[in-house]
Design a protein around this motif. Structure first.
Motif, PDB file in Angstrom:
ATOM      1  N   GLU A  69     -21.358  51.189  51.747  1.00 49.79           N
ATOM      2  CA  GLU A  69     -22.593  50.710  51.140  1.00 49.79           C
ATOM      3  C   GLU A  69     -23.514  50.115  52.210  1.00 49.79           C
ATOM      4  OE1 GLU A  69     -23.937  47.830  47.426  1.00 49.79           O
ATOM      5  OE2 GLU A  69     -21.821  47.969  47.962  1.00 49.79           O
ATOM      6  N   LEU A  70     -22.942  49.299  53.083  1.00 51.58           N
ATOM      7  CA  LEU A  70     -23.709  48.716  54.184  1.00 51.58           C
ATOM      8  C   LEU A  70     -24.303  49.808  55.069  1.00 51.58           C
ATOM      9  CD1 LEU A  70     -24.659  46.358  55.987  1.00 51.58           C
ATOM     10  CD2 LEU A  70     -22.400  46.467  57.102  1.00 51.58           C
ATOM     11  N   ALA A  71     -23.503  50.814  55.408  1.00 52.67           N
ATOM     12  CA  ALA A  71     -23.988  51.890  56.286  1.00 52.67           C
ATOM     13  C   ALA A  71     -25.193  52.593  55.671  1.00 52.67           C
ATOM     14  CB  ALA A  71     -22.872  52.890  56.563  1.00 52.67           C
ATOM     15  N   TRP A  72     -25.166  52.874  54.369  1.00 51.59           N
ATOM     16  CA  TRP A  72     -26.299  53.547  53.724  1.00 51.59           C
ATOM     17  C   TRP A  72     -27.507  52.624  53.646  1.00 51.59           C
ATOM     18  CZ3 TRP A  72     -26.815  58.427  53.794  1.00 51.59           C
ATOM     19  CH2 TRP A  72     -25.699  59.258  53.759  1.00 51.59           C
ATOM     20  N   ASP A  73     -27.282  51.328  53.369  1.00 52.76           N
ATOM     21  CA  ASP A  73     -28.410  50.402  53.337  1.00 52.76           C
ATOM     22  C   ASP A  73     -29.039  50.254  54.721  1.00 52.76           C
ATOM     23  OD1 ASP A  73     -28.655  49.752  50.611  1.00 52.76           O
ATOM     24  OD2 ASP A  73     -27.050  48.261  50.731  1.00 52.76           O
ATOM     25  N   LEU A  74     -28.232  50.278  55.766  1.00 49.99           N
ATOM     26  CA  LEU A  74     -28.786  50.236  57.129  1.00 49.99           C
ATOM     27  C   LEU A  74     -29.579  51.496  57.441  1.00 49.99           C
ATOM     28  CD1 LEU A  74     -25.783  48.620  59.037  1.00 49.99           C
ATOM     29  CD2 LEU A  74     -28.064  47.606  58.683  1.00 49.99           C
ATOM     30  N   ARG A  75     -29.104  52.653  56.978  1.00 49.62           N
ATOM     31  CA  ARG A  75     -29.860  53.900  57.154  1.00 49.62           C
ATOM     32  C   ARG A  75     -31.210  53.820  56.446  1.00 49.62           C
ATOM     33  NH1 ARG A  75     -24.577  56.310  56.071  1.00 49.62           N
ATOM     34  NH2 ARG A  75     -23.790  57.184  58.006  1.00 49.62           N
ATOM     35  N   ALA A  76     -31.209  53.244  55.255  1.00 52.32           N
ATOM     36  CA  ALA A  76     -32.459  53.120  54.497  1.00 52.32           C
ATOM     37  C   ALA A  76     -33.463  52.254  55.257  1.00 52.32           C
ATOM     38  CB  ALA A  76     -32.190  52.535  53.106  1.00 52.32           C
ATOM     39  N   LEU A  77     -33.008  51.122  55.770  1.00 51.69           N
ATOM     40  CA  LEU A  77     -33.901  50.243  56.518  1.00 51.69           C
ATOM     41  C   LEU A  77     -34.397  50.921  57.794  1.00 51.69           C
ATOM     42  CD1 LEU A  77     -35.265  47.484  56.820  1.00 51.69           C
ATOM     43  CD2 LEU A  77     -33.186  46.708  58.001  1.00 51.69           C
ATOM     44  N   ALA A  78     -33.512  51.596  58.514  1.00 51.61           N
ATOM     45  CA  ALA A  78     -33.916  52.284  59.749  1.00 51.61           C
ATOM     46  C   ALA A  78     -34.969  53.348  59.452  1.00 51.61           C
ATOM     47  CB  ALA A  78     -32.699  52.910  60.430  1.00 51.61           C
ATOM     48  N   ALA A  79     -34.794  54.089  58.374  1.00 55.26           N
ATOM     49  CA  ALA A  79     -35.772  55.120  58.013  1.00 55.26           C
ATOM     50  C   ALA A  79     -37.098  54.473  57.619  1.00 55.26           C
ATOM     51  CB  ALA A  79     -35.240  55.990  56.879  1.00 55.26           C
ATOM     52  N   ALA A  80     -37.058  53.368  56.889  1.00 50.35           N
ATOM     53  CA  ALA A  80     -38.288  52.671  56.504  1.00 50.35           C
ATOM     54  C   ALA A  80     -39.052  52.218  57.739  1.00 50.35           C
ATOM     55  CB  ALA A  80     -37.966  51.478  55.610  1.00 50.35           C
ATOM     56  N   GLU A  81     -38.339  51.778  58.751  1.00 53.72           N
ATOM     57  CA  GLU A  81     -38.985  51.304  59.974  1.00 53.72           C
ATOM     58  C   GLU A  81     -39.597  52.434  60.791  1.00 53.72           C
ATOM     59  OE1 GLU A  81     -35.809  48.981  61.624  1.00 53.72           O
ATOM     60  OE2 GLU A  81     -36.369  47.226  60.428  1.00 53.72           O
ATOM     61  N   GLU A  82     -39.192  53.679  60.519  1.00 48.29           N
ATOM     62  CA  GLU A  82     -39.780  54.834  61.197  1.00 48.29           C
ATOM     63  C   GLU A  82     -41.108  55.249  60.583  1.00 48.29           C
ATOM     64  OE1 GLU A  82     -37.209  58.242  61.588  1.00 48.29           O
ATOM     65  OE2 GLU A  82     -35.467  56.930  61.840  1.00 48.29           O
ATOM     66  N   LEU A  83     -41.367  54.802  59.384  1.00 46.34           N
ATOM     67  CA  LEU A  83     -42.585  55.214  58.702  1.00 46.34           C
ATOM     68  C   LEU A  83     -43.799  54.610  59.391  1.00 46.34           C
ATOM     69  CD1 LEU A  83     -41.336  54.806  55.052  1.00 46.34           C
ATOM     70  CD2 LEU A  83     -41.983  56.947  56.139  1.00 46.34           C
ATOM     71  N   THR A  84     -44.772  55.443  59.657  1.00 49.64           N
ATOM     72  CA  THR A  84     -46.011  54.982  60.286  1.00 49.64           C
ATOM     73  C   THR A  84     -47.119  55.006  59.252  1.00 49.64           C
ATOM     74  OG1 THR A  84     -46.687  57.208  60.911  1.00 49.64           O
ATOM     75  CG2 THR A  84     -45.319  55.975  62.497  1.00 49.64           C
ATOM     76  N   GLY A  85     -48.212  54.361  59.568  1.00 49.66           N
ATOM     77  CA  GLY A  85     -49.356  54.355  58.662  1.00 49.66           C
ATOM     78  C   GLY A  85     -49.821  55.760  58.336  1.00 49.66           C
ATOM     79  N   ASP A  86     -49.873  56.645  59.349  1.00 46.03           N
ATOM     80  CA  ASP A  86     -50.298  58.022  59.115  1.00 46.03           C
ATOM     81  C   ASP A  86     -49.348  58.748  58.193  1.00 46.03           C
ATOM     82  OD1 ASP A  86     -52.424  57.587  60.799  1.00 46.03           O
ATOM     83  OD2 ASP A  86     -51.490  58.564  62.531  1.00 46.03           O
ATOM     84  N   ARG A  87     -48.041  58.546  58.411  1.00 53.88           N
ATOM     85  CA  ARG A  87     -47.035  59.229  57.594  1.00 53.88           C
ATOM     86  C   ARG A  87     -47.090  58.712  56.160  1.00 53.88           C
ATOM     87  NH1 ARG A  87     -45.417  62.689  55.287  1.00 53.88           N
ATOM     88  NH2 ARG A  87     -43.279  63.307  55.000  1.00 53.88           N
ATOM     89  N   LEU A  88     -47.270  57.419  56.016  1.00 57.83           N
ATOM     90  CA  LEU A  88     -47.349  56.846  54.677  1.00 57.83           C
ATOM     91  C   LEU A  88     -48.571  57.348  53.932  1.00 57.83           C
ATOM     92  CD1 LEU A  88     -46.307  53.152  55.272  1.00 57.83           C
ATOM     93  CD2 LEU A  88     -45.036  54.908  54.043  1.00 57.83           C
ATOM     94  N   ALA A  89     -49.668  57.542  54.650  1.00 56.02           N
ATOM     95  CA  ALA A  89     -50.901  57.995  54.024  1.00 56.02           C
ATOM     96  C   ALA A  89     -50.745  59.387  53.411  1.00 56.02           C
ATOM     97  CB  ALA A  89     -52.044  57.979  55.028  1.00 56.02           C
ATOM     98  N   GLU A  90     -49.773  60.156  53.894  1.00 57.48           N
ATOM     99  CA  GLU A  90     -49.544  61.500  53.356  1.00 57.48           C
ATOM    100  C   GLU A  90     -48.861  61.480  51.999  1.00 57.48           C
ATOM    101  OE1 GLU A  90     -47.360  63.816  56.195  1.00 57.48           O
ATOM    102  OE2 GLU A  90     -48.681  63.238  57.830  1.00 57.48           O
ATOM    103  N   HIS A  91     -48.278  60.351  51.636  1.00 57.18           N
ATOM    104  CA  HIS A  91     -47.542  60.243  50.379  1.00 57.18           C
ATOM    105  C   HIS A  91     -48.253  59.292  49.435  1.00 57.18           C
ATOM    106  CE1 HIS A  91     -43.896  62.414  51.433  1.00 57.18           C
ATOM    107  NE2 HIS A  91     -44.027  61.904  52.641  1.00 57.18           N
ATOM    108  N   GLU A  92     -48.125  59.571  48.156  1.00 56.54           N
ATOM    109  CA  GLU A  92     -48.577  58.620  47.157  1.00 56.54           C
ATOM    110  C   GLU A  92     -47.619  57.442  47.206  1.00 56.54           C
ATOM    111  OE1 GLU A  92     -49.124  60.215  43.237  1.00 56.54           O
ATOM    112  OE2 GLU A  92     -49.883  62.093  44.032  1.00 56.54           O
ATOM    113  N   GLY A  93     -48.069  56.296  46.784  1.00 50.87           N
ATOM    114  CA  GLY A  93     -47.183  55.150  46.698  1.00 50.87           C
ATOM    115  C   GLY A  93     -46.946  54.442  48.008  1.00 50.87           C
ATOM    116  N   THR A  94     -47.942  54.434  48.895  1.00 51.62           N
ATOM    117  CA  THR A  94     -47.804  53.758  50.174  1.00 51.62           C
ATOM    118  C   THR A  94     -47.389  52.305  49.981  1.00 51.62           C
ATOM    119  OG1 THR A  94     -49.419  55.193  51.197  1.00 51.62           O
ATOM    120  CG2 THR A  94     -49.041  53.091  52.270  1.00 51.62           C
ATOM    121  N   LEU A  95     -48.028  51.631  49.045  1.00 45.52           N
ATOM    122  CA  LEU A  95     -47.679  50.242  48.795  1.00 45.52           C
ATOM    123  C   LEU A  95     -46.245  50.125  48.294  1.00 45.52           C
ATOM    124  CD1 LEU A  95     -50.965  48.929  47.163  1.00 45.52           C
ATOM    125  CD2 LEU A  95     -50.143  48.543  49.487  1.00 45.52           C
ATOM    126  N   ALA A  96     -45.786  51.110  47.544  1.00 46.96           N
ATOM    127  CA  ALA A  96     -44.421  51.078  47.020  1.00 46.96           C
ATOM    128  C   ALA A  96     -43.399  51.078  48.150  1.00 46.96           C
ATOM    129  CB  ALA A  96     -44.190  52.257  46.090  1.00 46.96           C
TER     130      ALA A  96
END
Length: 173
Positions: A69-96
């Motif tokens: 469970e910890l390993a998957w939660d760490l993967r989720a956080l690491a992936a979230a930290e990779e998101l850039t403003g430009d990448r987020l702008a491509e998806h709906e729900g940037t604030l989400a």
């Protein structure tokens, strides 16, 4: 035209993740875990960070072993930290996506509590509280804030104003 097809494909992945979440919430944890893992294999560990964040965030809930469970939660956080403003702008729900940080850190805090690592849990709990301003004034936001308060009380952090009986602090959108 290619941009529209790419967005449609991205939306299809998020839709598929959502369908498995429904399956999991309906009580079929084992089947949900298998389907999530199939999606993970399809997306790949270097795929779209938004997809990886979302998928790992939910996949953590299907794990039986607290270390998994910890390993998957760490993967989720690491992936979230990779998101850039430009990448987020491509998806709906940037604030989400930004609103996931309180839940991501809350889940990590809960993982570390299960593993007997209270100080590391407190660190992530403080990060969850610090990111809670991104949450909306809605049922989801209220639930995450309440879960943060409950875990703070359990760990002797914060005050008793928003607590209640401690329950599983995992909050998902």
């Amino acid at each position: 035209m290619a941009e529209r097809q790419e967005q449609t494909a991205a939306d299809a992945v998020m839709t598929r993740i959502g369908q498995v979440v429904i399956l999991h919430h309906a009580g079929d944890r084992e089947e949900a875990r298998h389907r999530f893992l199939d999606l993970w294999a399809e997306i790949g560990e270097y795929g779209d960070p938004l997809h990886r964040c979302t998928l790992a965030h939910y996949l953590a809930d299907t794990q039986d072993d607290p270390w998994d469970e910890l390993a998957w939660d760490l993967r989720a956080l690491a992936a979230a930290e990779e998101l850039t403003g430009d990448r987020l702008a491509e998806h709906e729900g940037t604030l989400a996506v930004r609103a996931l940080y309180p839940s991501l850190h809350l889940n990590l805090a809960a993982d570390y509590v299960k593993l007997g690592r209270a100080e590391t849990a407190r660190t992530h709990l403080r990060r969850a509280r610090g990111a809670a301003d991104e949450l909306g004034d809605d049922r989801y936001g209220d639930g995450v804030r309440a879960a943060i308060s409950r875990l703070e009380l359990r760990l002797g952090e914060g005050d008793s104003s928003g607590g209640g009986a401690w329950g599983p602090p995992r909050q998902r959108p």
